[in-house]
Design a protein around this motif. Structure first.
Motif, PDB file in Angstrom:
ATOM      1  N   LYS A 306      33.522 102.799  42.239  1.00 29.82           N
ATOM      2  CA  LYS A 306      33.224 101.811  41.211  1.00 29.82           C
ATOM      3  C   LYS A 306      33.367 102.482  39.850  1.00 29.82           C
ATOM      4  N   PHE A 307      33.870 101.724  38.869  1.00 26.24           N
ATOM      5  CA  PHE A 307      34.196 102.287  37.570  1.00 26.24           C
ATOM      6  C   PHE A 307      33.398 101.609  36.463  1.00 26.24           C
ATOM      7  N   LYS A 308      33.217 102.356  35.373  1.00 22.69           N
ATOM      8  CA  LYS A 308      32.423 101.813  34.268  1.00 22.69           C
ATOM      9  C   LYS A 308      33.126 101.866  32.917  1.00 22.69           C
ATOM     10  N   SER A 309      34.163 102.699  32.752  1.00 14.66           N
ATOM     11  CA  SER A 309      34.846 102.756  31.460  1.00 14.66           C
ATOM     12  C   SER A 309      36.283 103.204  31.648  1.00 14.66           C
ATOM     13  N   LEU A 310      37.103 102.924  30.611  1.00 14.40           N
ATOM     14  CA  LEU A 310      38.538 103.154  30.668  1.00 14.40           C
ATOM     15  C   LEU A 310      39.030 103.865  29.415  1.00 14.40           C
ATOM     16  N   ALA A 311      40.160 104.577  29.562  1.00 18.39           N
ATOM     17  CA  ALA A 311      40.888 105.114  28.414  1.00 18.39           C
ATOM     18  C   ALA A 311      42.356 105.142  28.786  1.00 18.39           C
ATOM     19  N   LEU A 312      43.187 104.445  28.039  1.00 14.94           N
ATOM     20  CA  LEU A 312      44.613 104.393  28.300  1.00 14.94           C
ATOM     21  C   LEU A 312      45.361 105.162  27.222  1.00 14.94           C
ATOM     22  N   THR A 313      46.325 105.968  27.637  1.00 11.04           N
ATOM     23  CA  THR A 313      47.163 106.692  26.705  1.00 11.04           C
ATOM     24  C   THR A 313      48.514 105.994  26.626  1.00 11.04           C
ATOM     25  N   ILE A 320      36.585 106.258  34.298  1.00 11.29           N
ATOM     26  CA  ILE A 320      35.405 107.027  34.680  1.00 11.29           C
ATOM     27  C   ILE A 320      34.580 106.208  35.661  1.00 11.29           C
ATOM     28  N   THR A 321      34.231 106.822  36.788  1.00  6.32           N
ATOM     29  CA  THR A 321      33.441 106.124  37.796  1.00  6.32           C
ATOM     30  C   THR A 321      31.984 106.000  37.353  1.00  6.32           C
ATOM     31  N   THR A 322      31.240 105.212  38.111  1.00  7.38           N
ATOM     32  CA  THR A 322      29.802 105.087  37.836  1.00  7.38           C
ATOM     33  C   THR A 322      29.076 106.399  38.105  1.00  7.38           C
ATOM     34  N   VAL A 373      31.619 113.411  33.173  1.00  5.55           N
ATOM     35  CA  VAL A 373      32.260 113.044  31.918  1.00  5.55           C
ATOM     36  C   VAL A 373      31.577 111.825  31.322  1.00  5.55           C
ATOM     37  N   LYS A 374      31.411 111.820  30.003  1.00  3.88           N
ATOM     38  CA  LYS A 374      30.821 110.669  29.328  1.00  3.88           C
ATOM     39  C   LYS A 374      31.808 109.941  28.439  1.00  3.88           C
ATOM     40  N   SER A 375      32.898 110.597  28.029  1.00  6.80           N
ATOM     41  CA  SER A 375      33.879 109.962  27.164  1.00  6.80           C
ATOM     42  C   SER A 375      35.237 110.572  27.438  1.00  6.80           C
TER      43      SER A 375
END
Length: 740
Positions: A306-313, A320-322, A373-375
């Motif tokens: 399960k995931f909680k946040s994204l970053a696309l390049t 980032i998972t939970t 990881v947090k960010s």
């Protein structure tokens, strides 16, 4: 599934995908790079293809880095931005941030299309400038030439270029660009926004699941790759259009693709897939025009995550998972997703011959460790994270680090960068393939980097020290951590008691000594049970870094070496003085093995220009030796053949190392001696326990120099407990071997 071939011309050659040149090709890959770790504490980061900016945790100050300004420099060039901010967003060539003081919006950078949002005719704004926007902002996104915000009332505003109708108005009148924030018409209220090249997507507020907002996705602007997710792949969309009735909690836009997290915390992506950034093989799927689930054919557990946040390049996706573990997929040409670019990747070759690497199967960013990881943020060739410990790491740079010198201890290594003289240090316990190992011969990982510029470093068993070009205090020491995990790292602390500049410091197993740059005086600290501090008594220093001066009138020193319980130093006149124990002949004066000297004793009839010490022996290079003379002099322990004697286990007299006329440098450690020839070849003798000398007989003592790593040439070599490492003559990178 609607699949359309990419507008690039496509050709197939064996198993590789051939594409026309893209922007990434302008980056010279060279040797692939390393991880950069930056000490300090950071709360969030943003990145574009030139710079990275990070907001510091405690002060809300912003530290920025010119990532590629100097392609040979790690850490990158740092600079500061005035003001304190709580949120920052970096577009292609401009940046906007929300003030931590009054929540005002500030922007700076290129302004050709009005993306800064201020009435200024200048095409470049160097310093942060306040945007005349009165509403409180809850979400911000910057892209190639646009800035978008969501205000507290849920309205979307945008400014900058409008060449693809990405900032629609109520009259549907197209304009080219504007520096005036314009409200984008829609009856919905929004809570999140993200933008790519000439398009924007946002999340409408449809409800709450506990404390978590969710809503539908609306997009506007360029739709060349189906990034609107509405099943179409052509024509600009001139008003905010809902892609489906499915609810999402988060979204992020790359250059030409979109990903979102559903209320079930699953990943879905759509848009451009030319590098596998949607998790599908780019040979078969060029792009997707509707949201598709992210899949992983090689990881059966992935579908349970399960995931909680994204970053696309530009051409890759990270989530980032939970459990705070990052997974990434897409372009890994520069090692920006971690690991070797070729490993598990699909090669993609352009018509000009440049090879990219598509790692379309989702993988852990750091597969060998569970760093939380947090960010996360990234660009076309680097991915950066802020760990749960608020430390910054980046993956994917230009080249390996190159070195001017090395020093190894039992399980720790430090090297001085040949470009910026930073000390790069790493623990070897995790192995060279481990995430935090080192860049010495694993091209995608780098060690901890010092903030100081060092001229010399020395690694001991328990701690390391180095000297800088500062004055008057220029000596720093730090402990060697048991592992290379960032939470275990220590950083250089100045040695206050050495209140004049030092030219060199050497760290042994239980004592250390330093040479004054101005006077050549010798200072020693630590264990003095055998008189190895040379101060006329046998009292050890109370504190590890409390240094006492060695009294020897009218003598100045230029080099120094330590054994376990003895010290030897070379004067500026090339004389050699030793003090401490003589159990194995460490004093080199031909005296009784039982003697102990707590003051310097001159070794008669030898002149050396440099010296190195092992556990219970010393070797040095002759000064002013003729071409046909043996160049290496040794004395002390020979139980493993380390001083080249075939008939004695130790020698209290100095002896020439046979057949050493072609050697130009010597390095010793424990019971092994390694030498560099004038042809830059490496030779070793002595203890072969870890296969440093020969892999054929790892437990055999070697009594004569053997050519090691015969296919390589070295500028310098250093020996550790389990490995030997050398600086390669070819490119000044470091190669290690041993640990059989």
């Amino acid at each position: 599934m609607k699949i359309k071939m990419l507008y690039f011309s496509l050709f197939f050659m064996t198993s590789s995908l051939i594409i026309l040149s893209t922007h990434a090709e302008s980056f010279s890959r060279g040797k692939r790079s390393v991880i950069w770790n930056e000490s300090g504490t950071f709360q969030s980061i943003s990145i574009n293809n030139e710079k990275l900016c990070a907001i510091k945790s405690n002060s809300n100050e912003t530290a920025c880095f010119n990532l590629y300004y100097d392609k040979t420099r790690l850490p990158p060039q740092q600079f500061s931005i005035s003001g304190k901010y709580k949120l920052i967003s970096m577009g292609e060539r401009h940046t906007c941030a929300i003030s931590n003081i009054d929540s005002s919006l500030y922007c700076w950078g290129f302004n050709k299309s009005g993306q800064i949002g201020i009435e200024n005719n200048n095409t470049y704004i160097k310093e942060p400038s306040k945007v005349n926007f009165q509403k409180e902002i809850i979400s911000i996104s910057t892209s190639q030439a646009n800035t978008y915000v969501v205000d507290k009332d849920g309205d979307i505003w945008g400014w900058g270029t409008n060449m693809h109708n990405q900032i629609p108005n109520s009259n549907f009148i197209t304009y080219l660009a504007s520096n005036i924030p314009r409200k984008i018409p829609n009856s919905k209220k929004f809570f999140a926004i993200s933008s790519g090249d000439y398009f924007m997507c946002s999340l409408s507020f449809e409800g709450m699941n506990g404390t978590e907002k969710y809503g539908n996705i609306y997009c506007v602007g360029d739709n060349k790759y189906g990034q609107h997710g509405n099943g179409k792949d052509a024509h600009d969309v001139i008003y905010l259009t809902k892609i489906s009735y499915k609810n999402y909690i988060s979204l992020a836009a790359g250059k030409t693709h979109i990903c979102a997290i559903t209320t079930e915390k699953k990943l879905e992506c759509w848009g451009n897939n030319n590098f596998g950034q949607l998790s599908y093989d780019p040979k078969n799927t060029s792009y997707l025009t509707t949201p598709h689930p992210v899949i992983s054919l090689n990881d059966s557990n992935f579908q349970n995550l399960k995931f909680k946040s994204l970053a696309l390049t530009d051409n890759s996706t990270c989530a980032i998972t939970t459990e705070n573990i990052p997974y990434c997929f897409g372009d890994n040409t520069y090692g920006q997703l971690g690991g070797e670019p070729e490993s598990g990747a699909e090669p993609i070759t352009s018509l000009s011959g440049f090879t990219y690497y598509s790692h379309y199967k989702p993988k852990k960013l750091m597969p060998s460790t569970e760093v939380k990881v947090k960010s996360i943020a990234g660009n076309a060739r680097s991915t950066c994270i802020v760990t749960q410990n608020n430390e910054l790491q980046c993956f994917g740079f230009i080249q390996k680090n190159t070195y001017s010198s090395l020093s190894m201890g039992s399980n720790y290594i430090c090297g001085i960068s040949s470009y910026n003289t930073r000390a790069f240090c790493s623990n070897l316990e995790d192995g060279l393939s481990g995430h935090f190992a080192n860049p010495w011969n694993a091209p995608l990982v780098t060690p901890w980097a010092s903030s100081q510029s060092f001229s010399q470093v020395s690694v001991g068993i328990y701690h390391s020290c180095g000297v800088t070009n500062e004055s008057p205090h220029n000596t720093y020491c730090w402990s060697n951590p048991e592992t290379s995990e960032m939470s275990k790292r220590t950083h250089p602390q100045i040695v206050e008691q050495l209140n004049e500049p030092m030219s060199k410091i050497v760290v042994g197993s239980a004592h250390s000594c330093a040479i004054s740059k101005q006077t050549g005086s010798l200072f020693c600290s630590g264990n003095n049970g055998a008189g190895q501090l040379g101060n006329g008594n046998f009292m050890s220093t109370v504190q590890t870094l409390h240094y006492n001066k060695v009294i020897l009138p009218n003598v100045s020193f230029k080099d120094i070496a330590l054994s376990d319980y003895a010290t030897c130093a070379v004067s500026t006149e090339n004389d050699v003085y030793c003090f401490g124990i003589n159990k194995y002949g460490e004093l080199g004066n031909g005296g009784f093995y039982s003697q102990v000297k707590n003051t310097p004793q001159k070794i008669k009839n030898i002149k050396l220009k440099s010296i190195s010490g092992g556990n219970n022996f010393f070797c040095g290079m002759k000064a002013n030796a003729s071409e046909n003379e043996n160049k290496v002099i040794c004395w002390g322990d020979n139980s493993e053949g380390q001083i080249g004697l075939t008939h004695k286990r130790k020698s209290s007299k100095t002896v020439e190392l046979p057949n050493s006329k072609n050697f130009i440098s010597v390095n010793t450690y424990v019971s092994t001696t390694c030498l560099i020839s004038k042809n830059n070849e490496a030779f070793c003798l002595g203890n072969n326990l870890n296969g440093i000398i020969s892999s054929d007989n790892p437990y055999e003592a070697i009594y004569a120099p053997i050519h090691v790593q015969s296919n390589k040439k070295f500028n310098a070599i250093s020996i550790g407990n389990k490995k030997a490492c050398g600086i390669l003559t070819s490119d000044k990178t470091v190669f290690c071997w041993g640990n059989q």
